[in-house]
Enzyme design. Structure first.
Site, PDB file in Angstrom:
ATOM      1  N   THR A 178     -11.689   0.296   0.316  1.00 64.03           N
ATOM      2  CA  THR A 178     -10.985  -0.978   0.479  1.00 64.03           C
ATOM      3  C   THR A 178     -10.114  -1.237  -0.743  1.00 64.03           C
ATOM      4  O   THR A 178      -8.970  -1.683  -0.624  1.00 64.03           O
ATOM      5  CB  THR A 178     -11.972  -2.144   0.701  1.00 64.03           C
ATOM      6  OG1 THR A 178     -12.819  -1.828   1.811  1.00 64.03           O
ATOM      7  CG2 THR A 178     -11.242  -3.451   0.976  1.00 64.03           C
TER       8      THR A 178
ATOM      9  N   GLU B 266      -2.865   0.417  -2.872  1.00 60.98           N
ATOM     10  CA  GLU B 266      -1.653   1.061  -2.353  1.00 60.98           C
ATOM     11  C   GLU B 266      -0.752   0.050  -1.630  1.00 60.98           C
ATOM     12  O   GLU B 266       0.474   0.134  -1.723  1.00 60.98           O
ATOM     13  CB  GLU B 266      -2.008   2.238  -1.444  1.00 60.98           C
ATOM     14  CG  GLU B 266      -2.803   3.354  -2.123  1.00 60.98           C
ATOM     15  CD  GLU B 266      -2.154   3.967  -3.360  1.00 60.98           C
ATOM     16  OE1 GLU B 266      -0.944   3.782  -3.594  1.00 60.98           O
ATOM     17  OE2 GLU B 266      -2.872   4.640  -4.123  1.00 60.98           O
TER      18      GLU B 266
ATOM     19  N   HIS C 284       1.496  -1.583  -4.104  1.00 64.15           N
ATOM     20  CA  HIS C 284       2.736  -0.852  -4.418  1.00 64.15           C
ATOM     21  C   HIS C 284       3.819  -1.168  -3.388  1.00 64.15           C
ATOM     22  O   HIS C 284       4.982  -1.344  -3.734  1.00 64.15           O
ATOM     23  CB  HIS C 284       2.498   0.661  -4.437  1.00 64.15           C
ATOM     24  CG  HIS C 284       1.687   1.125  -5.590  1.00 64.15           C
ATOM     25  ND1 HIS C 284       1.990   0.823  -6.900  1.00 64.15           N
ATOM     26  CD2 HIS C 284       0.570   1.895  -5.632  1.00 64.15           C
ATOM     27  CE1 HIS C 284       1.109   1.383  -7.703  1.00 64.15           C
ATOM     28  NE2 HIS C 284       0.221   2.039  -6.954  1.00 64.15           N
TER      29      HIS C 284
END
Length: 180
Positions: free
Chosen positions: A113, A119, A122
């Protein structure tokens, strides 16, 4: 008439006119800030659907100017499951990217998680900060496998808010790869 009485008359006139469909000119209310919706797909990472959804939910709870919504097709953020090389994303930092979630990192003890939320960060425009503490989501793998925090810090949420306050803003079309 004094201001208090005028205010009451306008309020009463509005209350009576609205149900009757009568137009009454009043000052418009402040409009709500625009929310940018980004669509993500977790179908390419079938073993981590729940964790990906949890990472998206953590961002949705932390920010209001951008929302992550799951979609099976037509998503601009797409998760993929890989089995080596580390988790990473190829993104332009403004809502488009391919995220690769590495099963071997999860087997090593990294929280899936946290990886998914990191990610997604980002794709929302945030850089890595590996030297940061576990309380910073963008510290990624820096704090080690004991770190299970999958929620952005207040500072990270504020940065995303500032990036998305006016909706989708075109930035450079450069795509970059960023590793967990």
């Amino acid at each position: 008439m004094n201001r208090r009485v005028i205010g009451r008359v306008v309020a009463l006139a509005t209350a009576v006119a609205a149900p009757l469909g009568l137009g009454l000119a009043v000052a418009p209310a402040a409009s709500a800030a625009a929310v940018t919706t980004l669509y993500y797909s977790s179908s390419g990472a079938p073993d981590y659907v729940t964790q990906i959804d949890g990472g998206a939910a953590n961002w949705n709870a932390a920010v209001t100017d951008v929302k992550l919504v799951k979609r099976s097709s037509g998503a601009t953020i797409v998760f993929h499951e890989i089995h080596s090389g580390g988790s990473y994303t190829n993104t332009n930092g403004h809502g488009r990217g391919d995220i690769y979630l590495d099963t071997s990192q999860v087997a090593e003890g990294f929280d899936p998680t946290r990886i998914a939320a990191h990610e997604l960060g980002h794709n929302l425009g945030l850089p890595d900060h590996y030297t940061g503490p576990c309380t910073e989501l963008m510290s990624g793998h820096g704090p080690g496998t004991a770190c299970k925090n999958a929620k952005p810090s207040a500072a990270e949420a504020a940065k995303v808010q500032s990036l998305w306050v006016n909706g989708f803003t075109a930035r450079t079309a450069e795509t970059r790869a960023v590793a967990y």
